[in-house]
Scaffold this motif. Structure first.
Motif, PDB file in Angstrom:
ATOM      1  N   PRO A   8       0.782  -1.216  -0.176  1.00 51.48           N
ATOM      2  CA  PRO A   8       0.136   0.103  -0.255  1.00 51.48           C
ATOM      3  C   PRO A   8       0.696   1.245  -0.014  1.00 51.48           C
ATOM      4  N   PRO A   9       0.353   2.386  -0.439  1.00 47.42           N
ATOM      5  CA  PRO A   9       0.996   3.545  -0.253  1.00 47.42           C
ATOM      6  C   PRO A   9       1.577   3.736   0.988  1.00 47.42           C
ATOM      7  N   THR A  10       2.657   4.447   1.277  1.00 48.28           N
ATOM      8  CA  THR A  10       2.991   4.991   2.516  1.00 48.28           C
ATOM      9  C   THR A  10       2.359   6.306   3.077  1.00 48.28           C
ATOM     10  N   VAL A  11       1.939   6.306   4.199  1.00 44.45           N
ATOM     11  CA  VAL A  11       1.309   7.464   4.547  1.00 44.45           C
ATOM     12  C   VAL A  11       2.446   8.322   5.636  1.00 44.45           C
ATOM     13  N   VAL A  12       2.551   9.513   5.013  1.00 40.57           N
ATOM     14  CA  VAL A  12       3.588  10.457   5.443  1.00 40.57           C
ATOM     15  C   VAL A  12       2.844  11.630   6.295  1.00 40.57           C
ATOM     16  N   PRO A  65       4.533   4.966  -3.577  1.00 39.89           N
ATOM     17  CA  PRO A  65       3.806   6.051  -3.702  1.00 39.89           C
ATOM     18  C   PRO A  65       3.346   6.621  -2.304  1.00 39.89           C
ATOM     19  N   VAL A  66       2.938   7.881  -1.937  1.00 36.78           N
ATOM     20  CA  VAL A  66       2.810   8.321  -0.533  1.00 36.78           C
ATOM     21  C   VAL A  66       1.000   9.103  -0.753  1.00 36.78           C
ATOM     22  N   VAL A  67       0.677   9.095   0.451  1.00 38.10           N
ATOM     23  CA  VAL A  67      -0.394   9.752   0.873  1.00 38.10           C
ATOM     24  C   VAL A  67       0.247  10.696   1.957  1.00 38.10           C
ATOM     25  N   LEU A  68      -0.183  12.018   1.307  1.00 40.62           N
ATOM     26  CA  LEU A  68       0.668  13.068   2.362  1.00 40.62           C
ATOM     27  C   LEU A  68      -0.377  13.562   3.080  1.00 40.62           C
ATOM     28  N   TRP A  73      -0.942  24.076  10.363  1.00 45.32           N
ATOM     29  CA  TRP A  73       0.047  24.735   9.694  1.00 45.32           C
ATOM     30  C   TRP A  73       0.740  23.575   8.890  1.00 45.32           C
ATOM     31  N   GLY A  74       0.721  22.296   9.058  1.00 44.34           N
ATOM     32  CA  GLY A  74       1.324  21.261   8.254  1.00 44.34           C
ATOM     33  C   GLY A  74       0.430  21.173   6.934  1.00 44.34           C
ATOM     34  N   GLY A  75      -0.688  22.003   6.890  1.00 40.88           N
ATOM     35  CA  GLY A  75      -1.203  21.671   5.347  1.00 40.88           C
ATOM     36  C   GLY A  75      -0.733  22.532   4.504  1.00 40.88           C
ATOM     37  N   ALA A  76      -0.133  23.942   5.115  1.00 39.23           N
ATOM     38  CA  ALA A  76       0.459  24.838   4.160  1.00 39.23           C
ATOM     39  C   ALA A  76       1.742  24.024   3.603  1.00 39.23           C
ATOM     40  N   VAL A  77       2.473  23.157   4.689  1.00 34.94           N
ATOM     41  CA  VAL A  77       3.691  22.261   4.035  1.00 34.94           C
ATOM     42  C   VAL A  77       3.597  21.332   3.268  1.00 34.94           C
ATOM     43  N   ILE A  78       2.341  20.663   3.290  1.00 33.12           N
ATOM     44  CA  ILE A  78       2.109  19.457   2.369  1.00 33.12           C
ATOM     45  C   ILE A  78       1.561  20.250   1.198  1.00 33.12           C
ATOM     46  N   THR A  79       0.892  21.328   1.061  1.00 32.00           N
ATOM     47  CA  THR A  79       0.801  22.233   0.013  1.00 32.00           C
ATOM     48  C   THR A  79       1.863  22.215  -1.024  1.00 32.00           C
ATOM     49  N   GLU A  80       3.065  22.814  -0.389  1.00 30.38           N
ATOM     50  CA  GLU A  80       4.147  22.843  -0.986  1.00 30.38           C
ATOM     51  C   GLU A  80       5.051  21.613  -1.375  1.00 30.38           C
ATOM     52  N   ALA A  81       5.510  20.827  -0.375  1.00 28.21           N
ATOM     53  CA  ALA A  81       6.131  19.930  -0.418  1.00 28.21           C
ATOM     54  C   ALA A  81       5.359  18.654  -1.374  1.00 28.21           C
ATOM     55  N   GLY A  82       4.011  18.600  -1.296  1.00 30.37           N
ATOM     56  CA  GLY A  82       3.359  17.431  -2.096  1.00 30.37           C
ATOM     57  C   GLY A  82       3.174  17.637  -3.659  1.00 30.37           C
ATOM     58  N   THR A  83       4.030  18.814  -4.067  1.00 32.50           N
ATOM     59  CA  THR A  83       4.412  18.459  -5.395  1.00 32.50           C
ATOM     60  C   THR A  83       5.356  17.461  -6.059  1.00 32.50           C
ATOM     61  N   ASP A  84       5.842  16.864  -5.038  1.00 32.03           N
ATOM     62  CA  ASP A  84       6.786  15.576  -5.303  1.00 32.03           C
ATOM     63  C   ASP A  84       5.885  14.524  -6.021  1.00 32.03           C
ATOM     64  N   GLU A  85       6.544  14.118  -7.276  1.00 35.60           N
ATOM     65  CA  GLU A  85       5.794  13.006  -8.128  1.00 35.60           C
ATOM     66  C   GLU A  85       5.367  11.870  -7.153  1.00 35.60           C
ATOM     67  N   VAL A  87       3.920  11.754  -4.550  1.00 41.81           N
ATOM     68  CA  VAL A  87       2.721  11.943  -3.675  1.00 41.81           C
ATOM     69  C   VAL A  87       1.517  11.924  -4.681  1.00 41.81           C
ATOM     70  N   GLN A  88       0.600  11.032  -4.318  1.00 39.89           N
ATOM     71  CA  GLN A  88      -0.393  10.432  -4.921  1.00 39.89           C
ATOM     72  C   GLN A  88      -1.732  10.973  -4.592  1.00 39.89           C
ATOM     73  N   ALA A  89      -1.796  11.733  -3.384  1.00 32.92           N
ATOM     74  CA  ALA A  89      -2.971  12.198  -2.532  1.00 32.92           C
ATOM     75  C   ALA A  89      -2.607  12.988  -1.483  1.00 32.92           C
ATOM     76  N   LEU A  90      -3.597  14.069  -1.050  1.00 34.27           N
ATOM     77  CA  LEU A  90      -3.300  14.735   0.042  1.00 34.27           C
ATOM     78  C   LEU A  90      -4.610  14.711   0.931  1.00 34.27           C
ATOM     79  N   VAL A  91      -4.212  14.707   2.369  1.00 36.09           N
ATOM     80  CA  VAL A  91      -5.385  14.569   3.329  1.00 36.09           C
ATOM     81  C   VAL A  91      -5.203  15.810   4.266  1.00 36.09           C
ATOM     82  N   TYR A  92      -5.870  16.670   4.313  1.00 40.50           N
ATOM     83  CA  TYR A  92      -5.918  18.033   5.111  1.00 40.50           C
ATOM     84  C   TYR A  92      -6.671  17.770   6.216  1.00 40.50           C
TER      85      TYR A  92
END
Length: 235
Positions: A8-12, A65-68, A73-85, A87-92
């Motif tokens: 399964p994808p890794t959850v970060v 693959p990653v679910v980030l 505040w971590g939402g701002a961080v994943i918004t920027e860092a989550g552009t990594d290829e 990252v398949q999905a984002l959870v806020y």
């Protein structure tokens, strides 16, 4: 070596301000019990750039693959860092989700200040903390008071300058995303959370929880993360 084609994808997990990776201590065992690989980032919360760099180091270490996932505040961080290829999905989770060019400070300023913001204390050198009263009454009001006071004692400072740092590119613009609104949030405006979710066309869940739903309702938060993992794994 794990077979990344079948694993399964890794959850970060990315924590918020005035906190560390232990914010996820009740969500992590639920995910691990389901056989989902998990890594919690320990961000310095010294600047957006520093937190993004720390998160990207973790992403670099993950083989597949990653679910980030980001809280507050971590939402701002994943918004920027989550552009990594990877990252398949984002959870806020009650999190900021700025668009490109936006700062957290300007977004906060567009909505009425929730009660918790009046309990932020500046040390006179531009470093901010939340008062113990703020933790008890406005951040973790659905946690035992003793636990909220421990969190207040453990909190690292956050430079005020972080509120003026802009996002260069928003990962949520081209990735599926989920949003968990805390309807009883007293430190991030609930309507701001709902705006983020609507703007991203996120799959949205509302929890009757404080800002710290990941501690007060970890099963519900973990369920959304597992839903995201299953969705990506099935794609």
């Amino acid at each position: 070596m794990a077979d990344t084609a079948t694993s399964p994808p890794t959850v970060v997990l990315v924590h918020g301000a005035w906190a560390d990776g232990s914010s996820w201590q009740r969500v992590i065992p639920i995910l691990l019990d389901r056989g989902i690989p998990v890594v919690a980032v320990q961000n310095p919360t010294s600047s957006l750039a520093d937190d993004v760099a720390a998160t990207r180091l973790v992403l670099d270490s993950v083989p597949g693959p990653v679910v980030l996932v980001g809280h507050s505040w971590g939402g701002a961080v994943i918004t920027e860092a989550g552009t990594d290829e990877k990252v398949q999905a984002l959870v806020y989770v009650a999190a900021f989700a700025p668009a490109a060019g936006e700062t957290v400070g300007e977004l906060v300023g567009k909505f009425a200040n929730p009660p918790g913001l009046s309990k932020i204390v500046d040390d006179g050198k531009g470093n901010l903390k939340l008062s113990a009263q703020g933790w008890v009454e406005d951040v973790g009001q659905d946690l035992p008071e003793a636990e909220a006071r421990i969190l207040a004692t453990l909190q690292p400072p956050l430079p005020a300058s972080t509120f003026g740092e802009a996002i260069s590119r928003a990962a949520w613009e081209d990735r599926p995303n989920w949003y968990i609104v805390s309807s009883e949030d007293r430190v991030v405006n609930v309507d701001l959370e709902r705006m983020f979710a609507a703007r991203m066309s996120a799959k949205t869940t509302e929890l009757k929880a404080s800002h710290l739903s990941l501690l007060s309702q970890p099963e519900a938060v973990a369920a959304i993360i597992m839903e995201t993992v299953e969705s990506i794994a099935a794609a």
